[in-house]
Design an enzyme around this catalytic site. Structure first.
Site, mmCIF file in Angstrom:
data_model
loop_
_atom_site.group_PDB
_atom_site.id
_atom_site.type_symbol
_atom_site.label_atom_id
_atom_site.label_comp_id
_atom_site.label_asym_id
_atom_site.label_seq_id
_atom_site.Cartn_x
_atom_site.Cartn_y
_atom_site.Cartn_z
ATOM 1 N N GLU A 80 26.641 99.198 51.653
ATOM 2 C CA GLU A 80 25.990 98.089 50.955
ATOM 3 C C GLU A 80 25.026 98.725 49.978
ATOM 4 O O GLU A 80 24.138 99.466 50.372
ATOM 5 C CB GLU A 80 25.264 97.208 51.984
ATOM 6 C CG GLU A 80 24.829 95.894 51.407
ATOM 7 C CD GLU A 80 23.384 95.627 51.667
ATOM 8 O OE1 GLU A 80 23.007 95.448 52.828
ATOM 9 O OE2 GLU A 80 22.624 95.620 50.684
ATOM 10 N N CYS A 83 17.481 93.731 49.164
ATOM 11 C CA CYS A 83 18.755 93.840 48.447
ATOM 12 C C CYS A 83 19.170 92.489 47.872
ATOM 13 O O CYS A 83 20.023 92.431 46.994
ATOM 14 C CB CYS A 83 19.829 94.403 49.353
ATOM 15 S SG CYS A 83 19.676 93.889 51.043
HETATM 16 P P1 NAP Z 1 19.453 106.395 49.402
HETATM 17 O O1 NAP Z 1 18.807 107.405 48.547
HETATM 18 O O2 NAP Z 1 20.813 105.987 49.029
HETATM 19 O O3 NAP Z 1 19.455 106.994 50.893
HETATM 20 C C1 NAP Z 1 19.976 106.276 51.996
HETATM 21 C C2 NAP Z 1 20.390 107.261 53.080
HETATM 22 O O4 NAP Z 1 21.578 107.950 52.683
HETATM 23 C C3 NAP Z 1 19.361 108.342 53.359
HETATM 24 O O5 NAP Z 1 19.398 108.667 54.729
HETATM 25 C C4 NAP Z 1 19.859 109.512 52.525
HETATM 26 O O6 NAP Z 1 19.467 110.731 53.076
HETATM 27 C C5 NAP Z 1 21.354 109.357 52.621
HETATM 28 N N1 NAP Z 1 22.056 109.859 51.437
HETATM 29 C C6 NAP Z 1 21.915 109.399 50.169
HETATM 30 N N2 NAP Z 1 22.745 110.055 49.339
HETATM 31 C C7 NAP Z 1 23.415 110.952 50.095
HETATM 32 C C8 NAP Z 1 24.397 111.941 49.801
HETATM 33 N N3 NAP Z 1 24.861 112.121 48.557
HETATM 34 N N4 NAP Z 1 24.866 112.684 50.806
HETATM 35 C C9 NAP Z 1 24.404 112.506 52.063
HETATM 36 N N5 NAP Z 1 23.458 111.614 52.399
HETATM 37 C C10 NAP Z 1 22.968 110.840 51.439
HETATM 38 O O7 NAP Z 1 18.584 105.085 49.510
HETATM 39 P P2 NAP Z 1 17.028 104.869 49.813
HETATM 40 O O8 NAP Z 1 16.360 106.168 50.104
HETATM 41 O O9 NAP Z 1 16.950 103.855 50.857
HETATM 42 O O10 NAP Z 1 16.450 104.244 48.493
HETATM 43 C C11 NAP Z 1 16.660 104.769 47.222
HETATM 44 C C12 NAP Z 1 17.148 103.671 46.289
HETATM 45 O O11 NAP Z 1 18.220 102.956 46.925
HETATM 46 C C13 NAP Z 1 16.141 102.600 45.973
HETATM 47 O O12 NAP Z 1 15.306 102.944 44.924
HETATM 48 C C14 NAP Z 1 17.047 101.434 45.649
HETATM 49 O O13 NAP Z 1 17.456 101.510 44.326
HETATM 50 C C15 NAP Z 1 18.230 101.597 46.530
HETATM 51 N N6 NAP Z 1 18.227 100.748 47.746
HETATM 52 C C16 NAP Z 1 19.088 99.705 47.799
HETATM 53 C C17 NAP Z 1 19.114 98.918 48.927
HETATM 54 C C18 NAP Z 1 20.074 97.779 49.038
HETATM 55 O O14 NAP Z 1 19.978 97.048 50.002
HETATM 56 N N7 NAP Z 1 21.013 97.598 48.166
HETATM 57 C C19 NAP Z 1 18.292 99.158 50.007
HETATM 58 C C20 NAP Z 1 17.426 100.247 49.922
HETATM 59 C C21 NAP Z 1 17.420 101.035 48.791
HETATM 60 P P3 NAP Z 1 18.397 111.693 52.341
HETATM 61 O O15 NAP Z 1 17.348 110.812 51.767
HETATM 62 O O16 NAP Z 1 17.927 112.577 53.435
HETATM 63 O O17 NAP Z 1 19.212 112.377 51.298
#
Ligand code: NAP
Length: 526
Positions: free
Chosen positions: A265, A302
């Site tokens: 998601e 979200c």
């Molecule tokens: P994220 O950066 O996508 O990280 C989510 C999880 O996935 C973390 O545990 C992260 O681990 C891991 N991860 C991310 N990319 C990866 C990769 N390439 N390989 C392996 N593991 C990976 O999301 P976030 O930290 O929650 O928030 C960052 C951004 O996501 C926000 O600024 C927002 O734009 C978006 N977001 C969207 C929603 C939604 O519901 N749509 C919710 C929350 C956030 P690590 O951090 O340890 O790499």
């Protein structure tokens, strides 16, 4: 309960040796004790191997045992008391009342899945009687039930440290289906993750289950998450987070020797249509409700309404003025992490500089750290339709109002949009003809369509869909919230002409589980 900074691998506490991590308190702008040991591929391998070992015994537990296990997790989470809420508050800067509500939701969804498991309709028990005399060929005895897919990898979301994290909807629905779970802790709430992980680990022991039913791994950077998705024992993945992160994991899962589904998601701007009748009658009321929804939880939902569509005319200005006034009274507040605050600031700066976009209101500055200043923008439909970046999600308290010249242009914008978690219609009875036209498009675009309310706030129930076409999710057939979330982790098996004593209980002639079943095409409890 003490937070130690260890991983929970089966029944063991394991100290990671690949560096250290610390949780961060964004409201006080400082790291928090204790230090966590970062794990790597060795620990992922151990957790996944244990999960594979646990799979057959766990999936064959009775419905009652599995339901009781889910309820025990819920009780153990409640048993953590204020320790859990206080830690989650320190790690997320979310208000205590919100986190108490989120805990209630987490416990409520575990209980929903417990009652779903007991009731057993998710097994989809289906019996087609043999027709030995059928001409030209006899029909065999065919019986179908759904079984769990195997161990599931879960990535917790930053914005729901309880309800979408270690014991959140992905974990609850996977465990309900009969799948062992390996969770990769979100670095934004390491202590919260450990506390909830310990509540699950204790429930596994309390219920006498195989230790491999649950593990929690912690790591720095992408290595540990990549190892989890690539591990051969993992058969499906649940993820909530960024579009880039979700897509990276989807691609990784597709490149495996055995490709597996990743239910990610990711990104949604949740269009909010204010139709002319509603605009004429309720412009100010809709505008203030909309700004409450945009700024709720510092916009870190979200389902945040990041795009508003209105028709040109005098009522539009009433709406814009009321929205601008309401937003300008909102102060800047602390976001979940410094990274998310920086990403928001970058997105806002970029949008401010975009051609054809006007800033119509900014919130009030405060001395909050890692903060987001609310912002409201407007543009024309023509500009929106020709600037792809305007459709990008800016995660935080902001929205873009798009003015459409007429209904046809509004429908054109709806048609242009990518997939969404939600689409909202503000309507009066005189708008129903336009709404009917829009619905034809919106049904194709969104997982949930709302009338006269606001998209933030997702009920956990049987009819809820928290999903939608890409990029809202990677698989529009699924939901990550509500009872139907269990379907992501099930697959059907058909048993042809199996002797009665080899059949699973759900498919025996005497129906010992008293299930509702489809017998020769008719639903019966027999
Ligand atoms: P994220 O950066 O996508 O990280 C989510 C999880 O996935 C973390 O545990 C992260 O681990 C891991 N991860 C991310 N990319 C990866 C990769 N390439 N390989 C392996 N593991 C990976 O999301 P976030 O930290 O929650 O928030 C960052 C951004 O996501 C926000 O600024 C927002 O734009 C978006 N977001 C969207 C929603 C939604 O519901 N749509 C919710 C929350 C956030 P690590 O951090 O340890 O790499």
């Amino acid at each position: 309960m003490q937070i130690t900074g260890d991983m929970l691998i089966g029944a063991s506490e394991v100290r990671g040796t690949k560096g250290t991590l610390r949780a961060f308190d964004p409201a006080r702008n400082m790291e928090i004790e204790p230090e966590f040991g970062a794990g790597g591929t060795i620990e992922v391998d151990r957790a996944c191997a244990l999960a594979a070992m646990a799979f057959d015994s766990y999936r064959q537990t009775s419905l009652e045992v599995r339901a009781h296990f889910l309820e025990t997790i819920a009780e153990n989470i409640l048993g953590l008391g204020d320790t859990l809420v206080d830690r989650a508050q320190a790690e997320s800067a979310l208000p205590k009342a919100r986190l108490e509500g989120e805990r209630a939701r987490t416990v409520g969804q575990l209980k929903l899945f417990a009652s779903l498991v007991r009731e057993g309709r998710w097994l989809t028990a289906t019996l087609d009687s043999a027709q030995p005399d059928r001409k030209p060929l006899p029909r065999p005895d065919l019986r179908l039930q759904k079984i769990p897919v195997g161990p599931v990898g879960v990535f917790g979301a930053s914005n729901f440290p309880l309800a979408f994290s270690v014991a959140g909807g992905d974990t609850a629905s996977a465990l309900a289906a009969g799948c062992p779970v390996v969770v990769k802790a979100h670095p934004a709430h390491l202590g919260t993750s450990e506390l909830v992980g310990r509540a699950i680990q204790k429930a596994v022991a309390d219920c006498g289950l195989h230790e491999g039913v649950f593990s929690l791994v912690i790591g720095a950077g992408n290595e540990i998450g990549e190892a989890l998705v690539q591990h051969p024992a993992i058969k499906s993945v649940g993820f909530t987070g960024s579009r880039a992160g979700g897509l990276a994991l989807v691609n990784l899962a597709q490149k495996r020797r055995e490709p597996i589904p990743v239910f990610a998601e990711m990104s949604s701007i949740n269009p909010f249509f204010v139709l002319p009748g509603a605009l004429a009658k309720r412009a100010e009321q809709i505008a203030t409700g909309f700004i409450e929804s945009v700024t709720l939880g510092v916009g870190q939902f979200c389902t945040n309404p990041g795009l508003v569509l209105v028709l040109d005319g005098p009522n539009k200005q009433t709406f814009i003025d009321a929205a601008a006034k309401a937003l300008s009274q909102k102060s800047s507040q602390t976001m979940l992490t410094p990274g998310i605050a920086n990403a928001y600031q970058g997105g806002i700066t970029h949008r401010t500089e975009q051609r054809g976009v006007q800033t119509i209101a900014r919130g009030t500055s405060s001395d909050a750290t890692c903060a987001a200043l609310p912002a409201l923008f407007q543009t024309s439909a023509i500009q929106f339709l020709t600037s792809a970046e305007l459709e990008d999600e800016i995660f935080g308290p902001t929205s873009l109002i798009v003015t459409c010249a007429d209904v046809d242009e509004m429908i054109k914008v709806a048609e242009y949009l990518e997939g969404q978690l939600t689409a909202t219609l503000q309507i009066e009875p005189e708008d129903h003809d336009i709404a009917r036209r829009l619905l034809v498009t919106l049904e194709r675009k969104a997982g949930r369509i709302l009338a006269n309310s606001f998209p933030t706030g997702v009920e956990v129930s049987y009819a809820m869909v928290h999903g939608g076409p890409f990029p809202a999710t990677s698989d529009s057939r699924a939901t990550s919230v509500g009872a139907m979330a269990i379907e992501r982790f099930l697959r059907p098996v058909c048993y042809q002409d199996l002797p009665a004593d080899l059949l699973p209980q759900s498919l025996r002639d005497d129906n010992p589980l008293k299930l509702w079943r489809l017998r020769d095409g008719k639903p019966v409890q027999a």
